[in-house]
Enzyme design. Structure first.
Site, PDB file in Angstrom:
ATOM      1  CB  THR A 119    -106.059  24.729 -14.115  1.00  0.00           C
ATOM      2  OG1 THR A 119    -105.945  26.153 -14.177  1.00  0.00           O
ATOM      3  CG2 THR A 119    -107.533  24.394 -13.898  1.00  0.00           C
ATOM      4  CE1 TYR A 143    -108.529  24.654 -18.330  1.00  0.00           C
ATOM      5  CE2 TYR A 143    -107.917  26.627 -17.118  1.00  0.00           C
ATOM      6  CZ  TYR A 143    -107.588  25.393 -17.636  1.00  0.00           C
ATOM      7  OH  TYR A 143    -106.315  24.884 -17.445  1.00  0.00           O
TER       8      TYR A 143
END
Length: 328
Positions: A119, A143
């Site tokens: 990501t 995250y």
């Protein structure tokens, strides 16, 4: 006999599109998914679905024993950045610890190639709002940190055991199959374009703009929205790159330009013909003002060329899918 590819999380939004493209390219695919957020209905292709959690090493190793995978594509993860701030251990468990277990299994069974769903959140808040692969890795939420830790484990596993890999750092994935065969089914989704389409369909009362005072032209956050079909195609390009002897690396996958939250909402209203309610809210923790890809590397190394690089196209395909999903 063709090799069998393992796709973890292949019943999810991104994984299912990649499984379809792999199958259409003549690849033999087995999917491993615990169905916590993925759906059996999303799996239109593939040789077999193994329902199991990555933490269940017995089921996981039995799958490797039976199929002798040489390539693994790993999508299974928790992905909601604001949730990771309030539930960090969920993210370190599901994203980092489960990736560790998968890598241990890959090492045991001598997997040759590994493609990792990473990501842009590994960059945190990049200088100037744009990130290249050389940008500082400084995630601002659990995250992003959980994914970066997984990248580091993958890098070190590759160095020690020779397993080749590509970590693909996604920017904001959106849209659906242009033929509306598949799209995002995630329950309680937080992706802006899906949420806005649901509001236009009357499935939500409103859409919130989280932060209207960012240092951007219209005060709302800017993101690099990439069509799911182009993102899925990047995985096939990365696989071919590794099969040709490409070196282990990380690559950004994005278009290199961003759209603001207000711009997205305006296009959804135009495409749907519905003027749904928009609520201005406070900034969410862990959200950068702008995050746009510098993605020259993947084009140079793999020959990847986007085919759906248009925000209106992305939204129109998402609207068609959401309408079908709602039975309209």
């Amino acid at each position: 006999m063709p090799e069998t590819i393992l796709v973890s999380g292949g019943c999810g939004y991104i994984g299912s599109h990649v499984v379809r493209q792999l199958s259409e390219a003549g690849r033999k695919v087995v999917v491993y998914d615990n169905l916590s957020t993925g759906s059996r209905d999303a799996l239109l292709h593939g040789e077999e679905l193994i329902v199991g959690d990555l933490a269940d090493r017995q089921t996981l190793e039995a799958a490797f024993e039976r199929h002798r995978f040489t390539t693994v594509l790993h999508f299974a993860a928790s992905i909601v950045a604001p949730e990771s701030v309030s539930q960090p251990l969920k993210y370190y468990g599901n994203n980092t610890r489960n990736t560790l277990g998968l890598l241990e299994t890959c090492t045991k069974f001598k997997v040759q190639r590994f493609i990792f769903s990473s990501t842009a959140a590994v960059y945190g808040i990049p200088d100037g709002g744009a990130a290249s692969e050389e940008s500082t890795l400084a995630p601002i939420n659990p995250y992003g940190t959980s994914k970066l830790m997984s990248e580091w484990m993958l890098r070190d596993t590759s160095a020690a055991h020779g397993m080749q890999y590509v970590a693909l750092r996604y920017f904001n994935v959106a849209g659906a199959d242009p033929q509306a065969r598949m799209g995002q089914r995630t329950p309680e989704a937080t992706h802006l374009i899906k949420v806005a389409c649901q509001a236009a369909l009357g499935l939500r009362e409103s859409v919130s703009i989280y932060g209207t005072d960012y240092p951007t032209p219209d005060g709302s956050g800017i993101r690099d929205y990439i069509h799911i079909e182009d993102l899925a195609a990047a995985h096939l390009c990365a696989l071919q790159y590794l099969e040709k002897g490409g070196e282990p690396t990380a690559m950004n996958v994005g278009y290199g330009r961003g759209g603001s939250v207000r711009e997205v909402l305006a296009i959804v209203k135009e495409v749907s013909g519905v003027d749904f309610k928009v609520v201005e809210a406070e900034r969410r923790p862990g959200d950068p003002a702008s995050l746009v890809a510098k993605a020259d590397k993947i084009r140079r190394l793999t020959g990847w060329q986007p085919r759906h690089d248009d925000l209106r196209t992305i939204i129109a395909d998402a609207w068609r899918w959401e309408s079908k999903l709602a039975g309209r």
